[in-house]
Design a protein around this motif. Structure first.
Motif: not given
Length: 196
Positions: A48-56
């Motif tokens: 349900e919940i997505i966390l997108n931590l970007q590689g930069d």
């Protein structure tokens, strides 16, 4: 945790860590599209919940990550992200993405130029951090929408949901922003931070 990348070298670099690696298409235009590609896999449709931590953002603070999640789970925003104080020279640096935040903690604009859109007060401008939280249906909606002209011109994917009326809540941290990777010189600065 899934590391989504279009470069097999990244997968090899994290092979010893307790993460799953997913090789995505090199044709994807953004980290958000990469997150949506992960969600579309058979193992993930019920999340349900997505966390997108970007590689930069290798040195991002825990406070920023939790704050982005809270903007969605407790504050009811469509999207959660984070920001921090502008460092010296950041306002004039086109490699540093800035965000204008209103009194409710919601993003009004993202920009790269030295001048904020609409001549916002200086105390309402922060340095944006590459972390996003969203519910699965919001992520699917975001990537299904056509890019806006502003998104294409400024190369800022977060202008798309703003352009279509989605709310972007910003968790503003008080500690100085750790360096992210936008240029070759940033890598050297991060290596100095890690060595210290």
């Amino acid at each position: 945790m899934v590391v989504a990348t279009d470069d097999p070298r990244v997968g090899r670099a994290v092979a010893g860590l307790p993460v799953e690696t997913l090789l995505t298409s090199p044709d994807l235009a953004s980290g958000t599209e990469r997150a949506a590609a992960v969600l579309a896999q058979l193992d993930y449709p019920n999340h349900e919940i997505i966390l997108n931590l970007q590689g930069d953002e290798p040195l991002i603070e825990r406070e920023a990550v939790l704050g982005a999640l809270e903007r969605v789970t407790r504050r009811g925003d469509d999207i959660g992200t984070a920001a921090g104080p502008l460092g010296p020279g950041a306002l004039g640096d086109p490699n540093r993405v800035k965000v204008v935040v209103d009194g409710r903690g919601r993003a009004l604009a993202f920009f790269r130029t030295p001048q904020a859109p609409g001549c916002a007060r200086r105390d309402a401008i922060f340095q944006h951090l590459g972390v996003y939280a969203y519910r699965a249906h919001t992520l699917r909606r975001w990537v299904a929408l056509p890019p806006t002209a502003e998104e294409r011109d400024d190369r800022l994917e977060q202008l798309r949901p703003l352009g279509y009326g989605m709310t972007v809540g910003v968790a503003v941290q008080q500690v100085p922003v750790a360096p992210g990777v936008d240029t070759e010189a940033d890598i050297q600065e991060i290596e100095r931070w890690l060595a210290a």
